[in-house]
Design a protein around this motif. Structure first.
Motif, PDB file in Angstrom:
ATOM      1  N   GLY A 293       0.834  -1.280   0.038  1.00 11.26           N
ATOM      2  CA  GLY A 293       0.043   0.125   0.050  1.00 11.26           C
ATOM      3  C   GLY A 293       0.681   1.457  -0.105  1.00 11.26           C
ATOM      4  O   GLY A 293       0.107   2.434   0.094  1.00 11.26           O
ATOM      5  N   GLY A 294       2.161   1.105  -0.193  1.00 14.72           N
ATOM      6  CA  GLY A 294       2.833   2.218  -0.082  1.00 14.72           C
ATOM      7  C   GLY A 294       3.170   3.158  -1.344  1.00 14.72           C
ATOM      8  O   GLY A 294       2.259   3.036  -2.325  1.00 14.72           O
ATOM      9  N   PHE A 295       4.247   3.783  -1.589  1.00 15.32           N
ATOM     10  CA  PHE A 295       4.590   4.477  -2.624  1.00 15.32           C
ATOM     11  C   PHE A 295       4.516   3.816  -3.969  1.00 15.32           C
ATOM     12  O   PHE A 295       4.064   4.150  -4.931  1.00 15.32           O
ATOM     13  CB  PHE A 295       5.798   5.399  -2.495  1.00 15.32           C
ATOM     14  N   GLY A 296       5.411   2.951  -3.972  1.00 18.73           N
ATOM     15  CA  GLY A 296       5.437   1.999  -5.207  1.00 18.73           C
ATOM     16  C   GLY A 296       4.087   1.603  -5.565  1.00 18.73           C
ATOM     17  O   GLY A 296       3.893   1.465  -6.809  1.00 18.73           O
ATOM     18  N   SER A 297       3.143   1.142  -4.984  1.00 20.45           N
ATOM     19  CA  SER A 297       2.026   0.714  -4.898  1.00 20.45           C
ATOM     20  C   SER A 297       1.120   2.008  -5.747  1.00 20.45           C
ATOM     21  O   SER A 297       0.432   1.734  -6.823  1.00 20.45           O
ATOM     22  CB  SER A 297       1.192   0.186  -3.753  1.00 20.45           C
ATOM     23  N   ALA A 298       1.418   3.051  -5.226  1.00 19.91           N
ATOM     24  CA  ALA A 298       0.842   4.277  -5.709  1.00 19.91           C
ATOM     25  C   ALA A 298       1.329   4.594  -7.072  1.00 19.91           C
ATOM     26  O   ALA A 298       0.445   4.843  -8.081  1.00 19.91           O
ATOM     27  CB  ALA A 298       1.070   5.582  -4.873  1.00 19.91           C
ATOM     28  N   VAL A 299       2.333   4.298  -7.410  1.00 22.49           N
ATOM     29  CA  VAL A 299       2.700   4.552  -8.831  1.00 22.49           C
ATOM     30  C   VAL A 299       2.178   3.292  -9.828  1.00 22.49           C
ATOM     31  O   VAL A 299       1.738   3.951 -10.920  1.00 22.49           O
ATOM     32  CB  VAL A 299       4.345   4.303  -9.064  1.00 22.49           C
ATOM     33  N   TRP A 300       2.202   2.271  -9.338  1.00 26.04           N
ATOM     34  CA  TRP A 300       1.647   1.011 -10.101  1.00 26.04           C
ATOM     35  C   TRP A 300       0.301   1.536 -10.428  1.00 26.04           C
ATOM     36  O   TRP A 300      -0.371   1.374 -11.680  1.00 26.04           O
ATOM     37  CB  TRP A 300       1.737  -0.043  -9.498  1.00 26.04           C
ATOM     38  N   GLU A 301      -0.676   1.758  -9.475  1.00 26.50           N
ATOM     39  CA  GLU A 301      -2.041   2.063  -9.586  1.00 26.50           C
ATOM     40  C   GLU A 301      -2.308   3.297 -10.552  1.00 26.50           C
ATOM     41  O   GLU A 301      -3.028   3.246 -11.057  1.00 26.50           O
ATOM     42  CB  GLU A 301      -2.557   2.485  -7.964  1.00 26.50           C
ATOM     43  N   THR A 302      -1.499   4.424 -10.393  1.00 32.16           N
ATOM     44  CA  THR A 302      -1.642   5.661 -11.228  1.00 32.16           C
ATOM     45  C   THR A 302      -1.510   5.064 -12.652  1.00 32.16           C
ATOM     46  O   THR A 302      -2.293   5.484 -13.372  1.00 32.16           O
ATOM     47  CB  THR A 302      -0.717   6.462 -10.645  1.00 32.16           C
ATOM     48  N   LEU A 303      -0.378   4.402 -13.175  1.00 30.85           N
ATOM     49  CA  LEU A 303      -0.187   3.871 -14.390  1.00 30.85           C
ATOM     50  C   LEU A 303      -1.191   3.194 -14.906  1.00 30.85           C
ATOM     51  O   LEU A 303      -1.778   3.152 -16.122  1.00 30.85           O
ATOM     52  CB  LEU A 303       1.227   3.140 -14.492  1.00 30.85           C
ATOM     53  N   ASN A 304      -1.727   2.152 -13.982  1.00 27.37           N
ATOM     54  CA  ASN A 304      -2.916   1.073 -14.451  1.00 27.37           C
ATOM     55  C   ASN A 304      -4.348   2.031 -14.818  1.00 27.37           C
ATOM     56  O   ASN A 304      -5.013   1.637 -15.712  1.00 27.37           O
ATOM     57  CB  ASN A 304      -3.021   0.041 -13.333  1.00 27.37           C
ATOM     58  N   GLU A 305      -4.501   3.220 -13.755  1.00 25.59           N
ATOM     59  CA  GLU A 305      -5.849   3.639 -13.877  1.00 25.59           C
ATOM     60  C   GLU A 305      -5.799   4.670 -15.220  1.00 25.59           C
ATOM     61  O   GLU A 305      -6.906   4.890 -15.616  1.00 25.59           O
ATOM     62  CB  GLU A 305      -5.882   4.497 -12.765  1.00 25.59           C
ATOM     63  N   THR A 306      -4.496   5.081 -15.677  1.00 21.84           N
ATOM     64  CA  THR A 306      -4.589   6.025 -16.592  1.00 21.84           C
ATOM     65  C   THR A 306      -4.410   5.177 -18.119  1.00 21.84           C
ATOM     66  O   THR A 306      -4.436   5.916 -18.961  1.00 21.84           O
ATOM     67  CB  THR A 306      -3.195   6.884 -16.572  1.00 21.84           C
ATOM     68  N   GLY A 307      -4.526   3.957 -17.800  1.00 16.07           N
ATOM     69  CA  GLY A 307      -4.186   2.990 -19.146  1.00 16.07           C
ATOM     70  C   GLY A 307      -2.790   3.341 -19.872  1.00 16.07           C
ATOM     71  O   GLY A 307      -2.851   2.617 -20.957  1.00 16.07           O
ATOM     72  N   THR A 308      -2.029   3.371 -18.835  1.00 14.48           N
ATOM     73  CA  THR A 308      -0.579   3.335 -19.530  1.00 14.48           C
ATOM     74  C   THR A 308      -0.092   2.076 -19.873  1.00 14.48           C
ATOM     75  O   THR A 308      -0.208   1.227 -18.848  1.00 14.48           O
ATOM     76  CB  THR A 308       0.423   4.039 -18.504  1.00 14.48           C
ATOM     77  N   THR A 309       0.717   1.915 -20.580  1.00 15.57           N
ATOM     78  CA  THR A 309       1.399   0.422 -20.822  1.00 15.57           C
ATOM     79  C   THR A 309       2.337   0.509 -19.693  1.00 15.57           C
ATOM     80  O   THR A 309       3.336   1.375 -19.731  1.00 15.57           O
ATOM     81  CB  THR A 309       2.116   0.472 -22.340  1.00 15.57           C
ATOM     82  N   ILE A 310       2.308  -0.666 -18.878  1.00 12.92           N
ATOM     83  CA  ILE A 310       3.318  -0.554 -17.801  1.00 12.92           C
ATOM     84  C   ILE A 310       4.401  -1.386 -17.909  1.00 12.92           C
ATOM     85  O   ILE A 310       4.478  -2.597 -18.325  1.00 12.92           O
ATOM     86  CB  ILE A 310       2.347  -1.106 -16.549  1.00 12.92           C
ATOM     87  N   PRO A 311       5.502  -0.932 -17.817  1.00 11.32           N
ATOM     88  CA  PRO A 311       6.823  -1.634 -17.899  1.00 11.32           C
ATOM     89  C   PRO A 311       7.189  -2.486 -16.788  1.00 11.32           C
ATOM     90  O   PRO A 311       6.167  -2.527 -15.694  1.00 11.32           O
ATOM     91  CB  PRO A 311       7.975  -0.584 -18.142  1.00 11.32           C
ATOM     92  N   ARG A 312       8.068  -3.003 -16.429  1.00 11.63           N
ATOM     93  CA  ARG A 312       8.420  -3.820 -15.311  1.00 11.63           C
ATOM     94  C   ARG A 312       8.707  -2.671 -14.299  1.00 11.63           C
ATOM     95  O   ARG A 312       9.090  -1.708 -14.468  1.00 11.63           O
ATOM     96  CB  ARG A 312       9.614  -4.777 -15.178  1.00 11.63           C
ATOM     97  N   ILE A 313       8.165  -3.165 -13.148  1.00  9.65           N
ATOM     98  CA  ILE A 313       8.304  -2.253 -11.760  1.00  9.65           C
ATOM     99  C   ILE A 313       8.816  -3.048 -10.755  1.00  9.65           C
ATOM    100  O   ILE A 313       8.441  -3.996 -10.441  1.00  9.65           O
ATOM    101  CB  ILE A 313       6.869  -1.567 -11.484  1.00  9.65           C
ATOM    102  N   LEU A 314       9.927  -2.389 -10.072  1.00  9.68           N
ATOM    103  CA  LEU A 314      10.571  -2.975  -8.807  1.00  9.68           C
ATOM    104  C   LEU A 314      10.644  -2.275  -7.799  1.00  9.68           C
ATOM    105  O   LEU A 314      10.771  -0.990  -7.974  1.00  9.68           O
ATOM    106  CB  LEU A 314      12.027  -3.367  -9.093  1.00  9.68           C
ATOM    107  N   ARG A 315       9.782  -2.545  -6.748  1.00 12.78           N
ATOM    108  CA  ARG A 315       9.486  -1.832  -5.544  1.00 12.78           C
ATOM    109  C   ARG A 315      10.534  -2.086  -4.438  1.00 12.78           C
ATOM    110  O   ARG A 315      10.697  -3.305  -4.013  1.00 12.78           O
ATOM    111  CB  ARG A 315       8.065  -1.768  -5.149  1.00 12.78           C
ATOM    112  N   VAL A 316      11.262  -1.209  -4.110  1.00 10.10           N
ATOM    113  CA  VAL A 316      12.357  -1.046  -3.047  1.00 10.10           C
ATOM    114  C   VAL A 316      11.575  -0.390  -1.615  1.00 10.10           C
ATOM    115  O   VAL A 316      11.431   0.950  -1.837  1.00 10.10           O
ATOM    116  CB  VAL A 316      13.579  -0.568  -3.330  1.00 10.10           C
TER     117      VAL A 316
END
Length: 218
Positions: free
Chosen positions: A189-212
């Protein structure tokens, strides 16, 4: 304005929800000791505030990468007049950044590119490191190490976890093969999740995401 340890704010969660966020009150939360706190011990780790505040309505979340940005963010928070706003900052000394003579307001929900990868970076090796708060310094350190190994990367200071700079995230996703988010908070539920959710909601083609960040463990 409420200045409080990140971990102690958890004890007032019901009041944050019902008495501040739902009523959209102009309260500034300054969250000290956000992230790991060393010898203060596990009860004082500010590990959860990004996740437990991000889900609440009407609130803005931001985190400075250094003491200069902290000045500007506090100025921004005090000027903000559209509901609650929170900024988190870690325990310990600053980075040594020169403080601004005059603070400036930051546009809500905007990130900043700090360094860009070389134009000659090969396809398949295009990496963007997206830091939030103290994670920006770690991203810059990693970028310097990678550069010594002839790997050029983009480094971004997200500045806001809510609202996320959706346009900047879409740009990074389009121009890179791997996005690495860096935060000093729990991954769930942190910042990395927020980035993924934002890209998903805007319909962006999502590359690989590594959350640290911090794992789901004690």
């Amino acid at each position: 304005m409420a200045a409080i340890y990140s971990t102690f704010l958890q004890r007032a969660y019901d009041q944050i929800v019902h008495d501040v966020c739902l009523q959209k009150l102009n309260v500034v939360f300054a969250l000290d000791r956000a992230g790991l706190v060393g010898d203060d011990g596990p009860t004082h780790h500010g590990a959860f505030d990004i996740a437990y505040l991000r889900c609440l309505p009407n609130i803005v979340l931001m985190a400075p990468r250094d003491e200069a940005m902290l000045v500007n963010m506090l100025h921004t928070a005090l000027l903000y007049d559209d509901g609650p706003i929170a900024l988190r900052y870690p325990r310990g000394e600053g980075t040594g950044a020169e403080l601004p003579r005059r603070p400036r307001a930051i546009e809500i929900g905007t990130g900043e590119i700090l360094r860009e990868r070389g134009a000659s970076a090969p396809a398949g090796g295009r990496v963007a490191l997206i830091g939030y708060g103290s994670g920006v310094g770690k991203a810059l350190e990693a970028a310097a190490e990678l550069e010594r190994n002839e790997i050029a990367v983009t480094v971004v200071d997200a500045r806001f976890a809510k609202p996320i700079d959706a346009g900047l995230m879409a740009q990074l996703a389009a121009e890179h093969d791997l996005l690495v988010t860096v935060e000093e908070g729990v991954l769930a539920g942190g910042f990395g999740s927020a980035v993924w959710e934002t890209l998903n909601e805007t319909g962006t083609t999502i590359p690989r995401i590594l959350r640290v960040g911090l794992p789901d463990a004690t």
